[in-house]
Design a protein around this motif. Sequence first.
Motif, PDB file in Angstrom:
ATOM      1  N   SER A 136       1.909 -28.727 -27.029  1.00  0.00           N
ATOM      2  CA  SER A 136       2.154 -29.152 -28.411  1.00  0.00           C
ATOM      3  C   SER A 136       1.388 -28.314 -29.427  1.00  0.00           C
ATOM      4  N   PHE A 382      12.056 -29.261 -28.842  1.00  0.00           N
ATOM      5  CA  PHE A 382      11.304 -29.864 -29.952  1.00  0.00           C
ATOM      6  C   PHE A 382      11.310 -28.992 -31.202  1.00  0.00           C
ATOM      7  N   PHE A 454       4.120 -34.205 -27.560  1.00  0.00           N
ATOM      8  CA  PHE A 454       4.864 -34.244 -28.828  1.00  0.00           C
ATOM      9  C   PHE A 454       3.999 -33.794 -29.993  1.00  0.00           C
ATOM     10  N   LEU A 458       6.863 -34.482 -35.058  1.00  0.00           N
ATOM     11  CA  LEU A 458       7.888 -35.338 -34.461  1.00  0.00           C
ATOM     12  C   LEU A 458       7.369 -36.737 -34.158  1.00  0.00           C
TER      13      LEU A 458
END
Length: 504
Positions: A136, A382, A454, A458
Amino acid sequence: MTVTRLGREIVSKSDELYRPQTPNIGIVHLGIGAFHRAHQAVYTDTYMRKSGDHNWFIAGVSLRSGTVAEQLNPQDGFYTVKVSSAQGQEQQIVQSVAKVLVAPDDPQAVLSLMASPTCHIISLTVTEKGYCHDPSTGNLNVQHPDIVYDLSNLDKPKTAIGYLVSALKTRFEAHIDAPTILCCDNLPENGNTTARLVTQFATRISDELVAWINENVAFPNTMVDRIVPATTPSDIDELADEAGYRDSAMVKTEAFTQWVIEDKFAGKRPHWEDAGATIVSNVDVFEKAKLRLLNGAHSSLAYAGFLSGYEFVSEVMEDKAFGRYLNILMCDEIAPTLTPPPGLELTSYTADLLARFTNPALFHKTYQIAMDGSQKLPQRLFHTIEDRLQNGESAECLCFAVASWLRYTMAFDAKGDAIEVQDPLADVLYDVQKRDFYDIDKLVKGYLGLSQIFPQTLSTNDVFEERVKYWLSYILANGVPTALDSLLLEVQDYSPQLKQQAVL
């Protein structure tokens, strides 16, 4: 009847043998799995055959298992690449791999090769999880137990990053020229990412080492593309029947292959462009197109397809609903986020990808593609979702893919039978399910709260949370095929373009 195992004698009879008894090792490759053997090693083999420049033989390194060494070393490093296309099958024996070392058995031998003045390239295909980073953020996970170990045991490291820093430290202290470190994994800006992780590790060793790395070591960005399914025992038996020799290290692949490399090297290198590679000043646009369109679509197809009972990618592609889904996903949600690379038309590229997915000769398993989603999805899905939502655009098909992945991590299939989720964060994901399974609001919040997976853009986005929650609950209640039918009906309503695509 005993079938002779592949080796130098067979190569000398069936192929143009060019490798000397004592080859010059110019490349050390960490992670010598099937992909490297079907991709970079083939380019290197082709270059040495064509040019007569035989200074680039590869010493492969297995960082964990001795399996590849057991397959290749008794064959003197020779192996067969079997290529399947619509025109049929063909095969070649690759000579560029000289030997394979098993790092845990003799770390000093590996480090000695990596630090050798004749080693100009250190390349890697260790998969996303092999970089021990936080997907991430892209930063080194300094709490990773293997990184903690390596920082205290630099003479016998476990990780790719540990080996790189240890070898660079030796070269720095011995005044040996810096190498080019060539990452060939599916990471965003993979060369820059590798450089960042190496320097973040080296910062804990020596400021002088960091300065030397920054000034001398090259980390080109690259893009690699070739579909390489896992080899099965029946593939080996079939080749033995056809070729008359047994090759325990054979790999199978498709005809398509692509390698784009940033023109940034520390010193000598093979002229891979003479073997079909593309050397460019900026890899970014090529990388994004491949990561988002090919890898993003592949992952989306794999999770939903596996949960629909399909074993192979080509079987998924025979399902018309999945064909419509991929058309919408790729053409209307992913492609608009991309700037086409020079010479690449995205509509044609997408059509070519769909054709590659349908190749029935590859037997590419959905379960194989589904591995390590926590490490893959940030760059595959993502980032695309972030772009779509930031521009106020729908990401419905992409959110469906994320929901399918979360459903997959629950470790049971559509029939309720247990499955093994191969992912470094499988236990973390399962703990969320075990705690909040019966409360969909808490369940999705729990998943999105995993900051190592994540990004905050998001995890705090209400639209993303709501759509993932909607599709995950729908899949849990009705299964993927029914949920997919509902998705296709829904996306037709919010865009005339999607409505047109959905009837293709």
